[in-house]
Design a protein around this motif. Sequence first.
Motif, mmCIF file in Angstrom:
data_model
loop_
_atom_site.group_PDB
_atom_site.id
_atom_site.type_symbol
_atom_site.label_atom_id
_atom_site.label_comp_id
_atom_site.label_asym_id
_atom_site.label_seq_id
_atom_site.Cartn_x
_atom_site.Cartn_y
_atom_site.Cartn_z
ATOM 1 N N TYR A 1 22.102 -14.017 48.693
ATOM 2 C CA TYR A 1 21.857 -14.835 49.883
ATOM 3 C C TYR A 1 22.810 -16.028 49.932
ATOM 4 N N ALA B 1 15.114 -23.283 48.372
ATOM 5 C CA ALA B 1 14.208 -22.284 47.791
ATOM 6 C C ALA B 1 14.984 -21.042 47.364
ATOM 7 N N ARG B 2 15.923 -20.625 48.191
ATOM 8 C CA ARG B 2 16.734 -19.459 47.844
ATOM 9 C C ARG B 2 17.584 -19.731 46.613
ATOM 10 N N THR C 1 20.443 -12.769 40.845
ATOM 11 C CA THR C 1 19.193 -12.384 41.505
ATOM 12 C C THR C 1 18.811 -10.937 41.208
ATOM 13 N N GLN D 1 14.077 -12.027 37.312
ATOM 14 C CA GLN D 1 13.441 -13.241 37.780
ATOM 15 C C GLN D 1 13.724 -14.392 36.826
ATOM 16 N N THR D 2 13.536 -15.591 37.340
ATOM 17 C CA THR D 2 13.809 -16.769 36.516
ATOM 18 C C THR D 2 12.603 -17.205 35.698
ATOM 19 N N SER D 3 11.434 -16.660 35.996
ATOM 20 C CA SER D 3 10.219 -17.156 35.354
ATOM 21 C C SER D 3 9.529 -16.099 34.509
ATOM 22 N N GLU E 1 16.944 -21.844 44.199
ATOM 23 C CA GLU E 1 16.065 -21.944 43.032
ATOM 24 C C GLU E 1 15.603 -20.574 42.549
ATOM 25 N N ALA E 2 15.598 -19.593 43.446
ATOM 26 C CA ALA E 2 15.155 -18.245 43.074
ATOM 27 C C ALA E 2 16.200 -17.484 42.271
ATOM 28 N N THR E 3 17.440 -17.986 42.206
ATOM 29 C CA THR E 3 18.481 -17.307 41.439
ATOM 30 C C THR E 3 18.431 -17.723 39.978
ATOM 31 N N LYS F 1 20.321 -20.887 39.720
ATOM 32 C CA LYS F 1 19.728 -21.971 40.523
ATOM 33 C C LYS F 1 20.773 -22.729 41.330
ATOM 34 N N GLU G 1 23.346 -22.372 45.075
ATOM 35 C CA GLU G 1 23.589 -21.671 46.325
ATOM 36 C C GLU G 1 25.008 -21.118 46.336
#
Length: 273
Positions: A195, A213-214, A255, A259-261, A216-218, A221, A223
């Motif tokens: 993204y 938010a996008r 991505t 996942q990052t978590s 942070e989802a990588t 982290k 853009e």
Amino acid sequence: MDSISLAGQVAIVTGAGSRTEGVGNGRATAIILARRGARVLLMDVEADWMRATAQAIAAEGGTSASIAGDVTRAADCQAAVERALAEWGRLDILINNVGISGPPGNAVDVDPEAWDHAMRVNVASVMLMSKYAIPAMRVQGAGNIVNLSSIAGLQGGHKGLLYATTKGAIVQMTRAMAAHHGPEGIRVNCVAPGYVFTPMVAVRGVDEAGRRARAEATLLKTEGTAWDVAEAIAWLVSPAARWITGQTIPVDAGTSAGQTSLASPAPLPAKPA
């Protein structure tokens, strides 16, 4: 010899303009290829969309020409290849960058007529441009094609059936084309952006909170931008990647890797004394 130099080579970049201000994948790719020494034919459906791309290339001392054309029309695709040959006498690189979001919805909701149009824009255009570019590449016994997919073509869960389907088709088309044309010295690879923030994303009204938010989802982290995508494309068509074909390279800050978590694994039980 510089392993990433494209000096002396000729490239066509489809979707090389932008209907709004900013730098999309096509514009960034055209600029980077010219920066590496390639002479670049810009192609887009509207001539005005390419003006800023050509100006940016000229400002850096690069070489480009432009042709307005619709990549869903065979005659326009043929004309683009003929223009590159007329300008510079050869064709080494084709970047199939054109793509649209297409109609929303799942198999129940999607509009069939809009589906057919978007399939032609996103998928048939890759075939049509390649149909006319490959014979020109055969003349020198070498060439490079990079097709633009998306991580939506690698993963499930995208809300639009059309977009995910077309981007998945491009991944498989890349493999098939690589197998067909590798013996001719023509490499075919694919880049699957995540993204990244481009004008196409901007016009959808993604706000700052959505962008954060996008990012942070990588895994990284951060853009991404069109320049990140363009650098990957430029590397794939360079001599540095001479032994790579049939591959899809995600450019997505990790991505598609996970996942990052992820939960930490439970500790192993202590060994008995």
